[in-house]
Design an enzyme around this catalytic site. Structure first.
Site, PDB file in Angstrom:
ATOM      1  N   ASP A 143       0.857  -1.184   0.000  1.00  0.00           N
ATOM      2  CA  ASP A 143       0.000   0.000   0.000  1.00  0.00           C
ATOM      3  C   ASP A 143       0.893   1.233   0.000  1.00  0.00           C
ATOM      4  O   ASP A 143       2.112   1.137   0.213  1.00  0.00           O
ATOM      5  CB  ASP A 143      -0.931   0.007   1.230  1.00  0.00           C
ATOM      6  CG  ASP A 143      -2.257   0.718   0.966  1.00  0.00           C
ATOM      7  OD1 ASP A 143      -2.220   1.848   0.448  1.00  0.00           O
ATOM      8  OD2 ASP A 143      -3.314   0.159   1.274  1.00  0.00           O
ATOM      9  N   ASP A 170       4.627   1.235  -5.492  1.00  0.00           N
ATOM     10  CA  ASP A 170       3.846   0.867  -6.669  1.00  0.00           C
ATOM     11  C   ASP A 170       3.852  -0.643  -6.862  1.00  0.00           C
ATOM     12  O   ASP A 170       4.899  -1.252  -7.082  1.00  0.00           O
ATOM     13  CB  ASP A 170       4.462   1.565  -7.890  1.00  0.00           C
ATOM     14  CG  ASP A 170       3.616   1.466  -9.136  1.00  0.00           C
ATOM     15  OD1 ASP A 170       2.798   0.531  -9.232  1.00  0.00           O
ATOM     16  OD2 ASP A 170       3.778   2.308 -10.031  1.00  0.00           O
ATOM     17  N   ASP A 193      -9.815   1.204  -5.339  1.00  0.00           N
ATOM     18  CA  ASP A 193     -10.498   2.427  -5.748  1.00  0.00           C
ATOM     19  C   ASP A 193     -11.254   2.157  -7.049  1.00  0.00           C
ATOM     20  O   ASP A 193     -10.648   1.752  -8.049  1.00  0.00           O
ATOM     21  CB  ASP A 193      -9.469   3.538  -5.954  1.00  0.00           C
ATOM     22  CG  ASP A 193     -10.099   4.920  -6.038  1.00  0.00           C
ATOM     23  OD1 ASP A 193     -11.204   5.024  -6.616  1.00  0.00           O
ATOM     24  OD2 ASP A 193      -9.497   5.882  -5.536  1.00  0.00           O
ATOM     25  N   LYS A 197     -15.751   7.708 -12.296  1.00  0.00           N
ATOM     26  CA  LYS A 197     -15.973   8.520 -13.488  1.00  0.00           C
ATOM     27  C   LYS A 197     -15.380   7.840 -14.719  1.00  0.00           C
ATOM     28  O   LYS A 197     -14.276   7.284 -14.670  1.00  0.00           O
ATOM     29  CB  LYS A 197     -15.352   9.904 -13.303  1.00  0.00           C
ATOM     30  CG  LYS A 197     -16.010  10.727 -12.201  1.00  0.00           C
ATOM     31  CD  LYS A 197     -15.376  12.101 -12.077  1.00  0.00           C
ATOM     32  CE  LYS A 197     -16.047  12.910 -10.969  1.00  0.00           C
ATOM     33  NZ  LYS A 197     -15.429  14.253 -10.806  1.00  0.00           N
ATOM     34  N   THR A 264     -15.234  -6.314   6.996  1.00  0.00           N
ATOM     35  CA  THR A 264     -14.605  -5.136   7.580  1.00  0.00           C
ATOM     36  C   THR A 264     -15.627  -4.036   7.848  1.00  0.00           C
ATOM     37  O   THR A 264     -16.750  -4.073   7.337  1.00  0.00           O
ATOM     38  CB  THR A 264     -13.516  -4.579   6.644  1.00  0.00           C
ATOM     39  OG1 THR A 264     -14.138  -4.101   5.442  1.00  0.00           O
ATOM     40  CG2 THR A 264     -12.503  -5.663   6.284  1.00  0.00           C
TER      41      THR A 264
END
Length: 287
Positions: A143, A170, A193, A197, A264
């Site tokens: 992360d 990365d 994520d 859009k 979670t």
């Protein structure tokens, strides 16, 4: 952003004789330590958070790897004093900066355990639960969220979890430059994520190019497990995973949530809002 990037030894507290002015001294010490911790956790704008190299680097790959569209945004603010302390003490032993300069010896790093790569772990609660439930599997948790990195290291220490390592940077560079072909026993991507859009869909992690790379690092029989509560992204995941010739779906479509993936707080909030969570379970083909 995702909900889900040996026991480290901690220093023993000083045993000192009590003094008459102990309450005042303790208060002064607390003020001093608190000031130091807050200063360390919230550095001046532009200053490195861990200038002495005892914590994760701000940009571990630096300029020696290409700039490209990424599926993440580094978030290094609001690190609590507890998280900063865990990073300073534990990162040198259980942390890894993804600099892309050398291959990782996973056998040495995990004492011979089979290793699953988890990309995006948020604050690390689910990662810690899975590590506790399966101590025979190592989890390389990747992360870029500095508070989450510190929180997960703290959880590992408090719960005696010897099978967690935290990677900063990365995941593409990690897979391409630092992991050997066939070295992973599994891949987990939970609640990445969704980039909802349309113009941002190119930033989503689960893409054909990503899977073409990731599957080369999976051993035959390795499990690929994805989960999302964003319906359009779930559809894309199913399409992309199904099209990858080296993978086979373990279910005719989406999978039921397996017991080993904890429910979670983040997922519960989505369910409360009426979101539908989809799991996908695929296996790497081969003998």
């Amino acid at each position: 952003m995702s909900e889900n990037s040996a026991t480290p030894e901690s220093a023993a507290p000083d045993a000192r004789a009590p003094e008459a002015n102990a309450p005042e001294a303790a208060a002064e010490q607390a003020r001093s330590l608190g000031s130091t911790a807050v200063s360390a956790a919230t550095p001046r704008r532009g200053a490195p958070m861990f200038p002495d190299g005892t914590g994760p680097a701000a940009d571990p790959a630096g300029s020696h790897h290409e700039r490209r569209i990424r599926s993440f945004q580094p978030r290094r603010s609001r690190v609590s004093p507890t998280q900063a302390d865990a990073l300073r003490r534990l990162w040198p032993t259980w942390g890894l900066d993804i600099d892309g300069l050398s291959r990782i010896d996973l056998d040495a790093f995990f004492d011979g355990l089979p290793v699953v790569l988890e990309i995006g772990f948020g604050m690390g609660e689910a990662t810690a639960q899975m590590a506790a439930a399966d101590p025979g599997t190592g989890i390389l948790a990747c992360d870029v969220h500095t508070p989450g990195q510190g929180n997960l290291l703290g959880l590992a220490e408090r719960n005696g979890l010897s099978n967690i390592r935290v990677a900063n940077g990365d995941a593409i560079i990690l897979l391409r430059e630092m992991l050997a072909p066939g070295s992973l026993a599994g891949l987990r991507v939970y609640f990445p994520d969704p980039w909802p859009k349309k113009r941002h869909h190119k930033r989503r992690l689960i893409q054909p190019e990503f899977l073409a790379l990731a599957t080369t690092r999976l051993a035959p029989g390795a499990l690929v497990h994805c989960a999302t509560d964003w319906e359009p992204y779930a559809e894309q995941m199913l399409e992309v995973l199904s099209a990858e010739p080296t993978l086979e779906n373990l279910y005719p479509g989406y999978a039921p949530r397996p017991d080993f993936r904890p429910l979670t707080k983040f997922e519960g909030q989505g369910l409360d809002k009426g979101h539908i969570v989809h799991d996908l379970l695929f296996r790497r083909r081969g003998a």
